[in-house]
Design an enzyme around this catalytic site. Structure first.
Site, PDB file in Angstrom:
ATOM      1  N   ASN A 194       3.261  29.388  85.580  1.00 58.06           N
ATOM      2  CA  ASN A 194       4.495  29.571  86.349  1.00 58.06           C
ATOM      3  C   ASN A 194       5.471  30.383  85.496  1.00 58.06           C
ATOM      4  O   ASN A 194       6.011  29.874  84.517  1.00 58.06           O
ATOM      5  CB  ASN A 194       5.062  28.172  86.684  1.00 58.06           C
ATOM      6  CG  ASN A 194       6.453  28.232  87.285  1.00 58.06           C
ATOM      7  OD1 ASN A 194       6.918  29.281  87.706  1.00 58.06           O
ATOM      8  ND2 ASN A 194       7.124  27.082  87.321  1.00 58.06           N
ATOM      9  N   TRP A 195       5.662  31.631  85.890  1.00 55.99           N
ATOM     10  CA  TRP A 195       6.506  32.522  85.076  1.00 55.99           C
ATOM     11  C   TRP A 195       7.997  32.278  85.316  1.00 55.99           C
ATOM     12  O   TRP A 195       8.842  32.888  84.680  1.00 55.99           O
ATOM     13  CB  TRP A 195       6.144  33.988  85.353  1.00 55.99           C
ATOM     14  CG  TRP A 195       4.737  34.352  84.960  1.00 55.99           C
ATOM     15  CD1 TRP A 195       3.802  33.516  84.380  1.00 55.99           C
ATOM     16  CD2 TRP A 195       4.089  35.618  85.100  1.00 55.99           C
ATOM     17  NE1 TRP A 195       2.621  34.201  84.165  1.00 55.99           N
ATOM     18  CE2 TRP A 195       2.769  35.490  84.598  1.00 55.99           C
ATOM     19  CE3 TRP A 195       4.488  36.858  85.606  1.00 55.99           C
ATOM     20  CZ2 TRP A 195       1.861  36.559  84.591  1.00 55.99           C
ATOM     21  CZ3 TRP A 195       3.584  37.931  85.598  1.00 55.99           C
ATOM     22  CH2 TRP A 195       2.292  37.770  85.092  1.00 55.99           C
ATOM     23  N   HIS A 222       9.060  22.080  92.941  1.00 51.01           N
ATOM     24  CA  HIS A 222       9.209  22.096  91.469  1.00 51.01           C
ATOM     25  C   HIS A 222      10.534  21.430  91.104  1.00 51.01           C
ATOM     26  O   HIS A 222      11.531  21.576  91.827  1.00 51.01           O
ATOM     27  CB  HIS A 222       9.177  23.541  90.965  1.00 51.01           C
ATOM     28  CG  HIS A 222       9.120  23.620  89.466  1.00 51.01           C
ATOM     29  ND1 HIS A 222      10.228  23.456  88.693  1.00 51.01           N
ATOM     30  CD2 HIS A 222       8.079  23.785  88.621  1.00 51.01           C
ATOM     31  CE1 HIS A 222       9.878  23.542  87.403  1.00 51.01           C
ATOM     32  NE2 HIS A 222       8.573  23.743  87.349  1.00 51.01           N
ATOM     33  N   SER A 259       5.765  21.385  78.839  1.00 57.97           N
ATOM     34  CA  SER A 259       5.556  21.730  77.431  1.00 57.97           C
ATOM     35  C   SER A 259       4.085  21.807  77.024  1.00 57.97           C
ATOM     36  O   SER A 259       3.739  21.490  75.883  1.00 57.97           O
ATOM     37  CB  SER A 259       6.330  20.763  76.526  1.00 57.97           C
ATOM     38  OG  SER A 259       7.720  20.872  76.749  1.00 57.97           O
TER      39      SER A 259
END
Ligand code: PGA
Length: 275
Positions: free
Chosen positions: A13-14, A100, A225
């Site tokens: 996911n950019w 999200h 992370s």
């Protein structure tokens, strides 16, 4: 550890990063190292909307799928600033992030709107990646299972059980996103197991028994992370079938290392069932 046969997915996911020119460079770097190795996980690139045309063109004929970060649930209309499922299909988008936590936290998305988006995605043949996860204070108050259960239950409300097989869920504890503070693998696995049970119960509730789906085969990803040096431990877990990667997906070498690490998980699965 024995895993049920589930698709292993590594999705990058950019977020709101990369102009289309920069996205083009990043996609080229990633694609230059992607082979057709049978142990490769399902790889999904999720650039911002403005880079979908560029990245889509590059993915033609490549074993890498395209995803989008959000969408509205209407096909068209007076919804200034929104993007419809049809617009995404135009660029051969196959996966769609739904709910999200950044959408929920900063843009007012609710459990009810994740349900509308999920229904629209499935109606248009898009593969939703439903994101769920608790805030830090919810975790500290021991509310993780309740929050995540509620998010999953709301998003899947009244979904045709025959379509459950198209859904992927990403467990993303909000406190772990972008903080470098990964959720310890066993703890993440436990919550992913709770999610699997919840899905199984919902499937039965909506009359799905005897249909084509078994919650044991639903891909559940962990996100928050994830890096090359911590993904291996995550993917050893029984209920974690892949990763939703944010920051580390912006670095081609790091993202490729994560994909490579997931290959081991694919091998243990033996096959990645097509959906
Ligand atoms: P992160 O983001 O990998 O940068 O923590 C994950 C996500 O938001 O999907």
């Amino acid at each position: 550890m024995k895993h049920a046969q589930r698709q292993v997915i590594i999705a990058g996911n950019w977020k709101m990063n990369k102009t289309s020119q920069e996205a083009s460079v990043l996609a080229d770097k990633i694609l230059s190292k992607i082979t057709t190795d049978k142990n490769q996980p399902e790889i999904v690139l999720i650039p911002p909307f403005t880079s979908l045309p560029t990245v889509s063109a590059k993915l033609a004929g490549k074993p890498v799928k395209l995803g989008a970060q959000n969408m509205d649930w209407h096909d068209e209309g007076a919804y200034t600033g929104e993007i419809s499922p049809l617009m995404l299909l135009d660029f051969k988008v196959q996966y769609i992030l739904i709910g999200h936590s950044e959408r929920r936290q900063f843009f007012g998305e609710t459990n009810a709107t994740t349900n509308l988006r999920l229904k629209a995605a499935l109606a248009h043949g898009l593969l939703p990646i439903l994101c769920v996860g608790e805030l830090l204070d919810e975790r500290e108050a021991d509310l993780t299972d309740a929050v995540v259960g509620r998010q999953v239950g709301a998003a899947l409300t009244d979904i045709d059980p025959a379509l459950f097989a198209k859904v992927t869920i990403a467990y993303e504890p909000v406190w772990a996103i972008g903080t470098g503070n990964i959720c310890e693998a066993a703890a993440a696995n436990r919550v992913c197991g709770v999610i699997r049970k919840t899905v199984s119960a919902l499937y039965a509730r909506y009359g799905g028994n005897g249909n084509n789906f078994d919650a044991a085969t639903m891909p559940i990803l962990y996100g928050g992370s994830v890096k090359a040096n911590n993904v291996v431990e995550q993917l050893k877990q029984e209920h974690i079938d892949g990763s939703l990667v944010g920051g580390a997906s912006l670095n081609a070498e790091e993202f490729l290392a994560i994909i490579q690490a997931a290959g081991e998980r694919v091998k243990r699965n033996l096959v990645a069932p097509a959906r």
